[in-house]
Each structure stands twice: as structure tokens, then as C-alpha cells.
Design a protein around this motif. Sequence first.
Motif, PDB file in Angstrom:
ATOM      1  N   ARG A 193      99.848  42.777  46.147  1.00  0.00           N
ATOM      2  CA  ARG A 193     100.281  42.491  47.518  1.00  0.00           C
ATOM      3  C   ARG A 193     100.827  41.072  47.664  1.00  0.00           C
ATOM      4  O   ARG A 193     101.082  40.625  48.782  1.00  0.00           O
ATOM      5  N   TYR A 194     101.042  40.357  46.567  1.00  0.00           N
ATOM      6  CA  TYR A 194     101.413  38.949  46.659  1.00  0.00           C
ATOM      7  C   TYR A 194     102.885  38.728  47.019  1.00  0.00           C
ATOM      8  O   TYR A 194     103.245  37.676  47.522  1.00  0.00           O
ATOM      9  N   LYS A 195     103.753  39.670  46.678  1.00  0.00           N
ATOM     10  CA  LYS A 195     105.189  39.553  46.956  1.00  0.00           C
ATOM     11  C   LYS A 195     105.750  38.245  46.385  1.00  0.00           C
ATOM     12  O   LYS A 195     105.639  37.998  45.194  1.00  0.00           O
ATOM     13  N   GLU A 196     106.304  37.379  47.248  1.00  0.00           N
ATOM     14  CA  GLU A 196     106.926  36.151  46.740  1.00  0.00           C
ATOM     15  C   GLU A 196     105.908  35.158  46.186  1.00  0.00           C
ATOM     16  O   GLU A 196     106.277  34.192  45.523  1.00  0.00           O
ATOM     17  N   ARG A 197     104.635  35.378  46.444  1.00  0.00           N
ATOM     18  CA  ARG A 197     103.601  34.502  45.887  1.00  0.00           C
ATOM     19  C   ARG A 197     103.174  34.928  44.479  1.00  0.00           C
ATOM     20  O   ARG A 197     102.320  34.296  43.867  1.00  0.00           O
ATOM     21  N   THR A 198     103.746  36.007  43.974  1.00  0.00           N
ATOM     22  CA  THR A 198     103.383  36.505  42.650  1.00  0.00           C
ATOM     23  C   THR A 198     103.661  35.466  41.575  1.00  0.00           C
ATOM     24  O   THR A 198     104.734  34.854  41.547  1.00  0.00           O
ATOM     25  N   ASP A 199     102.698  35.282  40.699  1.00  0.00           N
ATOM     26  CA  ASP A 199     102.903  34.473  39.494  1.00  0.00           C
ATOM     27  C   ASP A 199     103.557  35.399  38.468  1.00  0.00           C
ATOM     28  O   ASP A 199     102.872  36.112  37.732  1.00  0.00           O
ATOM     29  N   ALA A 200     104.880  35.395  38.451  1.00  0.00           N
ATOM     30  CA  ALA A 200     105.604  36.350  37.613  1.00  0.00           C
ATOM     31  C   ALA A 200     105.303  36.142  36.135  1.00  0.00           C
ATOM     32  O   ALA A 200     105.190  37.114  35.374  1.00  0.00           O
ATOM     33  N   ARG A 249     106.766  47.670  39.274  1.00  0.00           N
ATOM     34  CA  ARG A 249     107.553  48.294  40.350  1.00  0.00           C
ATOM     35  C   ARG A 249     107.330  47.571  41.676  1.00  0.00           C
ATOM     36  O   ARG A 249     108.273  47.357  42.443  1.00  0.00           O
ATOM     37  N   GLU A 250     106.088  47.183  41.936  1.00  0.00           N
ATOM     38  CA  GLU A 250     105.806  46.500  43.198  1.00  0.00           C
ATOM     39  C   GLU A 250     106.473  45.120  43.225  1.00  0.00           C
ATOM     40  O   GLU A 250     107.043  44.724  44.241  1.00  0.00           O
ATOM     41  N   TYR A 251     106.431  44.407  42.109  1.00  0.00           N
ATOM     42  CA  TYR A 251     107.081  43.101  42.082  1.00  0.00           C
ATOM     43  C   TYR A 251     108.605  43.239  42.157  1.00  0.00           C
ATOM     44  O   TYR A 251     109.290  42.361  42.689  1.00  0.00           O
ATOM     45  N   ALA A 252     109.128  44.349  41.653  1.00  0.00           N
ATOM     46  CA  ALA A 252     110.572  44.570  41.719  1.00  0.00           C
ATOM     47  C   ALA A 252     111.078  44.657  43.152  1.00  0.00           C
ATOM     48  O   ALA A 252     112.264  44.425  43.407  1.00  0.00           O
ATOM     49  N   LYS A 253     110.198  44.956  44.109  1.00  0.00           N
ATOM     50  CA  LYS A 253     110.610  44.945  45.507  1.00  0.00           C
ATOM     51  C   LYS A 253     110.933  43.529  45.975  1.00  0.00           C
ATOM     52  O   LYS A 253     111.685  43.338  46.923  1.00  0.00           O
ATOM     53  N   THR A 254     110.343  42.534  45.316  1.00  0.00           N
ATOM     54  CA  THR A 254     110.571  41.134  45.644  1.00  0.00           C
ATOM     55  C   THR A 254     111.664  40.524  44.780  1.00  0.00           C
ATOM     56  O   THR A 254     112.534  39.802  45.269  1.00  0.00           O
ATOM     57  N   ASP A 255     111.626  40.813  43.481  1.00  0.00           N
ATOM     58  CA  ASP A 255     112.601  40.223  42.554  1.00  0.00           C
ATOM     59  C   ASP A 255     113.031  41.279  41.538  1.00  0.00           C
ATOM     60  O   ASP A 255     112.559  41.290  40.394  1.00  0.00           O
ATOM     61  N   PRO A 256     113.911  42.189  41.936  1.00  0.00           N
ATOM     62  CA  PRO A 256     114.313  43.262  41.020  1.00  0.00           C
ATOM     63  C   PRO A 256     114.993  42.739  39.769  1.00  0.00           C
ATOM     64  O   PRO A 256     114.828  43.312  38.687  1.00  0.00           O
ATOM     65  N   GLY A 257     115.745  41.647  39.894  1.00  0.00           N
ATOM     66  CA  GLY A 257     116.431  41.109  38.724  1.00  0.00           C
ATOM     67  C   GLY A 257     115.459  40.641  37.660  1.00  0.00           C
ATOM     68  O   GLY A 257     115.690  40.854  36.461  1.00  0.00           O
TER      69      GLY A 257
END
Length: 240
Positions: A171-178, A205-213
Amino acid sequence: MTAAPPAPPRVPRSALADAVLERLTVTYAAAADPERAPVMRAYMKDVAPFLGIPTPDRRALSRTVLAGTPRPDESDCAAIALRCWRLPEREYHYFAVDYLRRHAARCSSAFLPVARHLVTTVPWWDTVDALAAHLVGTLVAADPALTADMDAWIADPDLWVARTALLHQLRYKERTDAGRLFTHCLLQSGHPDFFVRKAIGWALREYAKTDPGAVRDFLARERDRFAPLTVREALKNIGP
């Protein structure tokens, strides 16, 4: 030599837990449906017995149980969750998960051993996934020092602990530590179990909603290390 599992956390004394558990067991037991219970148990692969209460009805009953109760502190949360987990029927575990989702922000990093106990006791996706995203993820976000624990959990031999580490940023979205997300995915890329492979794909897949590239580039480099199931899951919304 395999390390011994951690001792179960001590159940704190809590007058609130006493009151909630008394109401809860009476209210849920009165709503049990013996005909529905075996069907629900079979759907969840016999992980636990069920009372036979559908989710909408159970949550309505939970609101009745909790009506007028005060906000809990961390000890109350631990006592309610651990005491619910000692009851065999799965609906009590669901009550505890919902309660912790609601009050996760009231718990400190010291709650992590309780979370681990819940993840590893009567484990199945129906409780583990919500605990990972809504409890463990909240604890780590509030105390970044717990990222070290997630780095340990990802290598844990218990697949549910590893799955929790994979999903805690869900649920972190843009706060994700990629960087950490991708490292964790690579560390478990060869895991033989479906639930870990699926979790890797779901987390990506969930992180791809924030940064698909970023996810597409990561898989372009590393997709040969992952099972086809993982790659399909990861690319479900962004394409190859």
C-alpha cells in the motif's frame, strides 16, 4: 541445525480484551450456521474450523460487539488479537485482523513479534495478506528501522514470513522502496512454493500502478529468473 521458533508472545492483561472477548464469543456463537460452516472450511482448504458466518454478517456483528468500547492501546490490541487466535474458529481470527487493521497506528515497533506470531500460527492467505499489508506495512512505515527485520524475514524458511516481507509495501505507492522491493523479489525468485511466486508477481503488479516503467525495466533485465506465473502476474496491468 534449524533454529527453534520464537516463543509465543505473552498475552497482556487487558480489561478491554476481557470485555470484547466475552461479547464476541457470545455474539458470534449465536450466529453460527452449522450447514454453512463445512462449506467455508472446505473453501479455505481445511486450514481451520468455521462458525459459518458470512463476511458481511460477521462485520455487522463485530460492530455490535465493539459498540461503545474505548480506543485500545497497544497492550489491548495484543491481548485481543492473541486471545482471538487461541480460539479455533476462523471468524475469530478475522475479527482480530479487522481490529488490527483499524488500530495498527496505535501499535509501535514492539508489536512486530505479535504480528509474526499471527502470521505463522494457523497461516493461510486469508489472514496473512491483510496482516502483511495493513499491520506489518504500517509498523515498518512508522519505524524505518524495521526494514532490517523485513530483510531478515525475506530469507526466512517459513514461506508465510517471506510472503509478508514481499507484501508489506503493498500500500506504499510512491513511498515504496523500489530497490528493496526488487531485491526481495530476486532473493525469492527461485522459491518453489506457489504462494511466494504469486506474492512476487502481486507486489510488482501493485508497484507498477505507481511506476510501470521501473517494473517493466526490472523484468526486462531479470524475467528469466522468475516463474512464468510471477511474470504474468507482474505484467497484468502494463503489458510486456
